[in-house]
Scaffold this motif. Structure first.
Motif, PDB file in Angstrom:
ATOM      1  N   GLY A   6       0.811  -1.206   0.000  1.00 15.54           N
ATOM      2  CA  GLY A   6       0.000   0.000   0.000  1.00 15.54           C
ATOM      3  C   GLY A   6       0.840   1.250   0.000  1.00 15.54           C
ATOM      4  N   HIS A   7       0.453   2.210   0.851  1.00 20.84           N
ATOM      5  CA  HIS A   7       1.182   3.470   0.915  1.00 20.84           C
ATOM      6  C   HIS A   7       0.970   4.097   2.281  1.00 20.84           C
ATOM      7  CE1 HIS A   7      -2.671   5.664   0.129  1.00 20.84           C
ATOM      8  NE2 HIS A   7      -2.919   4.603  -0.605  1.00 20.84           N
ATOM      9  N   ILE A   8       1.897   4.969   2.649  1.00 16.37           N
ATOM     10  CA  ILE A   8       1.901   5.576   3.969  1.00 16.37           C
ATOM     11  C   ILE A   8       2.285   7.040   3.825  1.00 16.37           C
ATOM     12  CG2 ILE A   8       4.320   5.030   4.465  1.00 16.37           C
ATOM     13  CD1 ILE A   8       3.392   4.265   7.330  1.00 16.37           C
ATOM     14  N   ASP A   9       1.823   7.870   4.742  1.00 14.24           N
ATOM     15  CA  ASP A   9       2.212   9.274   4.708  1.00 14.24           C
ATOM     16  C   ASP A   9       3.612   9.418   5.300  1.00 14.24           C
ATOM     17  OD1 ASP A   9       1.933  12.141   4.493  1.00 14.24           O
ATOM     18  OD2 ASP A   9       1.752  12.130   6.673  1.00 14.24           O
ATOM     19  N   PRO A  10       4.597   9.820   4.511  1.00  5.15           N
ATOM     20  CA  PRO A  10       5.988   9.844   5.000  1.00  5.15           C
ATOM     21  C   PRO A  10       6.200  10.796   6.175  1.00  5.15           C
ATOM     22  CG  PRO A  10       5.914   9.971   2.601  1.00  5.15           C
ATOM     23  CD  PRO A  10       4.515  10.160   3.078  1.00  5.15           C
ATOM     24  N   TYR A  11       5.510  11.941   6.150  1.00  6.32           N
ATOM     25  CA  TYR A  11       5.649  12.896   7.253  1.00  6.32           C
ATOM     26  C   TYR A  11       5.139  12.287   8.554  1.00  6.32           C
ATOM     27  CZ  TYR A  11       5.059  17.133  10.044  1.00  6.32           C
ATOM     28  OH  TYR A  11       5.123  18.076  11.042  1.00  6.32           O
ATOM     29  N   SER A  12       3.944  11.701   8.506  1.00  5.67           N
ATOM     30  CA  SER A  12       3.359  11.109   9.707  1.00  5.67           C
ATOM     31  C   SER A  12       4.178   9.920  10.189  1.00  5.67           C
ATOM     32  CB  SER A  12       1.917  10.683   9.425  1.00  5.67           C
ATOM     33  OG  SER A  12       1.125  11.793   9.062  1.00  5.67           O
ATOM     34  N   LEU A  13       4.686   9.129   9.263  1.00  2.70           N
ATOM     35  CA  LEU A  13       5.535   7.998   9.617  1.00  2.70           C
ATOM     36  C   LEU A  13       6.754   8.470  10.395  1.00  2.70           C
ATOM     37  CD1 LEU A  13       6.658   5.076   9.423  1.00  2.70           C
ATOM     38  CD2 LEU A  13       7.585   5.714   7.172  1.00  2.70           C
ATOM     39  N   THR A  14       7.420   9.492   9.873  1.00  2.66           N
ATOM     40  CA  THR A  14       8.635   9.986  10.525  1.00  2.66           C
ATOM     41  C   THR A  14       8.325  10.536  11.912  1.00  2.66           C
ATOM     42  OG1 THR A  14       9.500  10.544   8.330  1.00  2.66           O
ATOM     43  CG2 THR A  14      10.628  11.508  10.220  1.00  2.66           C
ATOM     44  N   MET A  15       7.222  11.244  12.033  1.00  6.45           N
ATOM     45  CA  MET A  15       6.857  11.795  13.329  1.00  6.45           C
ATOM     46  C   MET A  15       6.504  10.692  14.325  1.00  6.45           C
ATOM     47  SD  MET A  15       7.529  14.858  13.111  1.00  6.45           S
ATOM     48  CE  MET A  15       7.962  15.974  11.773  1.00  6.45           C
ATOM     49  N   ALA A  16       5.884   9.630  13.850  1.00  7.85           N
ATOM     50  CA  ALA A  16       5.575   8.499  14.740  1.00  7.85           C
ATOM     51  C   ALA A  16       6.849   7.797  15.183  1.00  7.85           C
ATOM     52  CB  ALA A  16       4.631   7.529  14.038  1.00  7.85           C
ATOM     53  N   LEU A  17       7.786   7.604  14.266  1.00 10.63           N
ATOM     54  CA  LEU A  17       9.072   6.997  14.630  1.00 10.63           C
ATOM     55  C   LEU A  17       9.821   7.889  15.617  1.00 10.63           C
ATOM     56  CD1 LEU A  17      10.195   5.731  11.112  1.00 10.63           C
ATOM     57  CD2 LEU A  17       9.697   4.278  13.087  1.00 10.63           C
ATOM     58  N   ALA A  18       9.750   9.200  15.413  1.00  9.15           N
ATOM     59  CA  ALA A  18      10.401  10.125  16.331  1.00  9.15           C
ATOM     60  C   ALA A  18       9.756  10.049  17.713  1.00  9.15           C
ATOM     61  CB  ALA A  18      10.333  11.546  15.788  1.00  9.15           C
ATOM     62  N   ALA A  19       8.429   9.974  17.747  1.00 12.69           N
ATOM     63  CA  ALA A  19       7.737   9.850  19.030  1.00 12.69           C
ATOM     64  C   ALA A  19       8.156   8.564  19.736  1.00 12.69           C
ATOM     65  CB  ALA A  19       6.217   9.873  18.812  1.00 12.69           C
ATOM     66  N   GLY A  20       8.271   7.474  18.969  1.00 12.60           N
ATOM     67  CA  GLY A  20       8.720   6.214  19.542  1.00 12.60           C
ATOM     68  C   GLY A  20      10.148   6.285  20.047  1.00 12.60           C
ATOM     69  N   ALA A  21      11.005   6.938  19.272  1.00 15.86           N
ATOM     70  CA  ALA A  21      12.412   7.066  19.681  1.00 15.86           C
ATOM     71  C   ALA A  21      12.504   7.820  21.007  1.00 15.86           C
ATOM     72  CB  ALA A  21      13.206   7.786  18.596  1.00 15.86           C
TER      73      ALA A  21
END
Length: 871
Positions: free
Chosen positions: A197-212
């Motif tokens: 499928g596909h994912i929003d790259p901005y939201s993905l990065t922000m979620a990874l940052a929140a996890g980090a």
């Protein structure tokens, strides 16, 4: 003219950030011909509003999706003191404007694992972090519009069944169900991958940052890195306007700034930005009326992807190499200061051919209105593979750069690097992404030519034994290249040109790839017969070659290798293992003089193996000198029953079995040239490898060819050597053995000396593996095929179930039999066991046989002597 064409001709553009509803910096355009210099941002002078860390275990440079994923995975794995430095805002660079495609599919065997790990992470990331990622998974379909495409899909299916990812070859009717807006007339088949499928790259990065952050990592921005200084103990001082951080290791994850960061420590990383364009349409009534989301389609022959975006469509073509644009000025002059969330001027004339083909395949595009046209930089390497892992030449410098598809790679690569850093070895083999596969032979013109070719060839049919010719040759030319270049089909090996097979009058010449036996099949058989019955010469110069010497040289090599070290004048085959007992490398070692060793490994392993050796020498404090002499020394192999007769004409040295034994090395005079000769042959026949100063290589070659006229001497290439090594049961590194296998299951016990006094790397792990017992083992398979032969990585079946996979395969011209190596469960490894091997969608009968199919010359000679002794 259609509405989409009218709008394209009007060059309608809207702000991508506004379209996505994200607060981003204003867009600016950078022309590829006349850049508008963006002034330096003074944002870094603002307060970070958090405490600055002076030390860190790992500093990651770059806040795109890849860098943030590395931070997330390291912190989640329990690593303390993880710091990420971003020069401006997270996602600045290629991430923020990416189309966001996510697919399980990849033709590379282990890159499938990267994609799999990414998607599995994206499926659960929102639940874990509380941050929405906008992940859609309607599946995807790769469309085949030609017979060659259907074969390619069958070829890929044979390599997927033994992986965990679901994938199906489907009929046109099923394709239409998944994408009902298609004109199905030209569709022959589809390769369907559920879960894509596909994912929003901005939201993905922000979620990874929140996890980090949740797991303890620190993210600083704006925090540009201004200098990188290594310390004597292998650490790094990372300088920023806010202060300096002392780091145990650094990870360069800076996207199209990778070259700038690399230059801080003397590297010219071979990455270059490419202009990639895609179009987003307004609402399309036919799309809005659908009850389920459209699958992503990839029209391979028209070279574009197309997916649903809200109630419209997103369409992205890969332009032909003569039309696509490189941002080569950034390679020459650097990235403009302050560039981050800007776009290039679009040039829609370049993509009109693809637009028209897309409208033919998806007719609703003809009436669609455009709301946005994006032209942004994505980073390419010469072969389109990223550069992932520790870098040779410096200590504790890692790269995660060169991602043409950063969104789908981000999650899996973050996990891959985290596992490697935390556990001390890679979780699986990914040498195709090793940053050390490149060297100084990658010059800027080559980089540009290959990046252009890779982009333009993005969706060409991927054949076995694929060759691409842009940018060739490099400066890496053997001493016999000029003599051989027009006599046969040349292959590219780590910058070198090496003959694959040779032409004779009447042959169908040239590079003509196929999924079945093609124009080289007959000539390769001729070359195999030449070596088995007469004498052949092969250029082996691409072998990587190192000299290791010094007070601690033997101590170092005993630590690195599982075999005992050869005595002076002798040669053996040795293996470097990982701490967990997997095969990192196979190396031929000769002790030239007391404490001086010549190490020979494969062309594709040059930087890979050298980094491992240097790292152990440095970490262990060994007093040694390690020199890479790969480009200084040419190598000729001579093999066949008449090889001794040819060489004996050119030297006074005694070349008899008694005078020059197998696996011995001597410096001899050959036609007046000093040559280091090792009695060894990768064909398994009587032969020598001759190590010669490059400038003398042509003279020795010509002397041998002249001396061997009455012995039937001729050239042979790599394809023949591969067939001959397989029928002799020789394992190949990267196929039968790599970081996914241990030497016991690979059948390498003869070379592993568990009783040697030295505590070699992986010894304890191997002892534990041996005590627990193996679960699988490498088996030798004979196949009943027709016009297709195994290549490796095909699925092995038994009673309708997947039981294993092949590792390499070829046709044995000596035995007139198709052969393969393959891993099978221990209970299926007995001689006589029948299985099936899948080739191009068909399951062929196969049987486990006793190896080797053809005895090596030393074995035959030994048996003959033994028989004579009894007589």
């Amino acid at each position: 003219m259609s509405r989409i064409l009218n709008l394209i001709n009007g060059h309608l553009r809207r702000d991508l950030a506004a379209y996505r509803g994200i607060a981003l910096l204003p867009l600016r355009t950078i022309s590829c011909t006349s850049r508008k210099q963006a002034h330096e941002s003074d944002a870094h002078t603002s307060a970070l509003r958090k405490r600055w860390k002076d030390t860190a275990d790992t500093v990651i440079i770059g806040g795109g999706c890849v860098g943030v994923s590395v931070a997330y995975h390291l912190a989640k794995a329990g690593m303390k003191d993880v710091v990420l430095l971003e020069k401006s805002d997270l996602t600045a660079g290629s991430t923020w404007h990416a189309a966001g495609l996510a697919t399980y599919y990849h033709p590379g065997i282990n890159l499938k694992k990267v994609h799999y790990d990414s998607i599995k992470l994206y499926e659960k990331l929102e639940q874990e972090t509380g941050q929405a990622v906008g992940f859609h998974s309607p599946g995807s379909v790769r469309i085949a519009s030609s017979a060659a495409r259907v074969d390619e899909m069958r070829y890929q299916m044979t390599r997927t069944h033994w992986h965990v990812t679901e994938q199906y070859l489907i009929e046109p009717e099923r394709v239409l169900e998944l994408f009902p807006l298609l004109n199905i007339d030209k569709v022959l088949a589809g390769l369907y991958t559920p879960g894509d499928g596909h994912i929003d790259p901005y939201s993905l990065t922000m979620a990874l940052a929140a996890g980090a952050r949740m797991y303890g990592a620190q993210i600083y921005n704006p925090a540009p890195v201004t200098a990188l200084n290594p310390t004597a103990d292998g650490k790094w001082d990372v300088q920023t306007p806010h202060g300096t951080i002392r780091a145990n290791r650094i990870v360069n994850a800076t996207g199209f700034w990778a070259r700038e960061v690399g230059k801080m420590i003397g590297f010219e990383h071979p990455t270059i930005p490419v202009h990639h364009q895609y179009i987003v349409t307004a609402t399309v009534p036919e799309v809005k009326a659908l009850k389920t989301e459209l699958a992503v389609i990839r029209d391979l022959d028209a070279s574009y992807y197309l997916r649903q975006e809200r109630d419209g469509l997103l369409f992205g073509p890969y332009e032909k190499m003569e039309k696509m644009v490189l941002q080569d000025s950034w390679v020459r002059d650097g990235v403009p200061p302050g560039f981050g969330k800007e776009l290039f001027e679009s040039d829609l004339d370049r993509i009109m051919e693809h637009v028209e083909m897309a409208m033919e395949m998806v007719p609703v595009l003809k009436k669609a209105d455009i709301i946005n046209i994006v032209s942004g930089p994505i980073t390419y390497t010469p072969d389109l593979m990223p550069m992932v892992g520790p870098h040779q030449g410096v200590r504790n410098y890692w790269t995660a750069i060169g991602f043409g598809y950063g969104v789908i790679h981000a999650g899996g690569i973050g996990k891959f690097l985290s596992d490697w850093i935390v556990n001390g070895e890679p979780p699986y083999d990914l040498i195709e992404c090793d940053p050390n596969r490149y060297g100084k032979w990658v010059e800027v013109p080559f980089l540009c030519d290959k990046a252009r070719e890779s982009y333009g060839f993005n969706n060409v049919v991927g054949y076995p034994k694929e060759e691409r010719f842009a940018g060739r040759p490099t400066h890496r030319k053997s001493g016999v290249y000029e003599l051989l270049k027009d006599q046969g089909s040349m292959g590219f090996h780590a910058g070198w040109e090496q003959p694959h097979w040779f032409y004779k009058p009447g042959d169908d010449t040239g590079y003509k790839p196929s999924f079945r036996r093609t124009n080289w099949f007959g000539p390769v058989g001729r070359e195999c017969k030449l070596v088995m019955e007469k004498v052949g010469v092969i250029d082996l110069t691409p072998f990587a070659k190192y000299i290791v010497k010094g007070k601690d040289s033997q101590k170092l090599l005993d630590r690195l290798f599982a075999n005992t070290m050869p005595k002076v004048g002798l040669t053996n085959i040795s293996h470097m293992l990982t701490p967990n007992g997997r095969v990192f490398a196979e190396v031929t070692i000769t002790q030239l003089a007391p404490g001086e060793f010549l190490l020979i490994t494969g062309s594709g392993s040059e930087g890979h193996d050298l980094r491992y050796i240097e790292a152990e020498a440095s970490d262990g404090g060994y007093d040694v000198d390690i020199t890479n002499v790969t480009e200084d020394i040419g190598v000729l192999g001579i093999a066949g029953p008449n090889s001794r007769k040819v060489l004996q004409k050119l030297t006074d040295e005694d070349l008899s079995d008694a005078g020059f034994k197998f696996l011995h090395c001597k410096v001899i005079q050959l036609a007046g040239v000093s040559v280091r000769a090792i009695r060894i042959s990768y064909t398994g026949e009587l032969g020598w490898e001759l190590y010669i100063d490059q400038k003398n290589m042509a003279a020795v070659y010509q002397a041998m060819m002249e001396a061997g006229k009455d012995q039937g001497i001729d050239n042979f290439g790599i394809y023949a050597m591969s067939s001959l090594r397989l029928e002799k049961g020789f394992r190949g590194w990267g196929a039968e053995m790599n970081c996914d296998t241990n030497p016991l299951e690979a059948g390498l016990e003869y070379f592993i000396k568990l009783n040697k006094p030295a505590d070699f790397i992986g010894k304890a792990a191997l002892q534990e593996i041996k005590a627990k017992g193996l679960k699988r083992k490498l088996s030798y398979l004979a196949l009943d095929t027709d016009d297709v032969d195994p290549e490796g990585n095909e699925t092995i079946w038994l009673n309708g179930k997947v039981v294993g996979n092949t590792t390499s395969g070829a046709y044995s011209y000596t035995a007139q039999q198709s052969l393969a190596f393959g891993y099978l469960p221990l209970e299926l490894c007995s001689v006589g066991q029948k299985v099936e091997v899948e080739l191009l969608g068909k399951k062929y009968p196969a049987m486990v046989i006793q190896e080797p199919l053809v005895l090596t010359e030393p074995t035959r000679t030994r048996l003959q002597k033994k028989a004579k002794g009894k007589a």
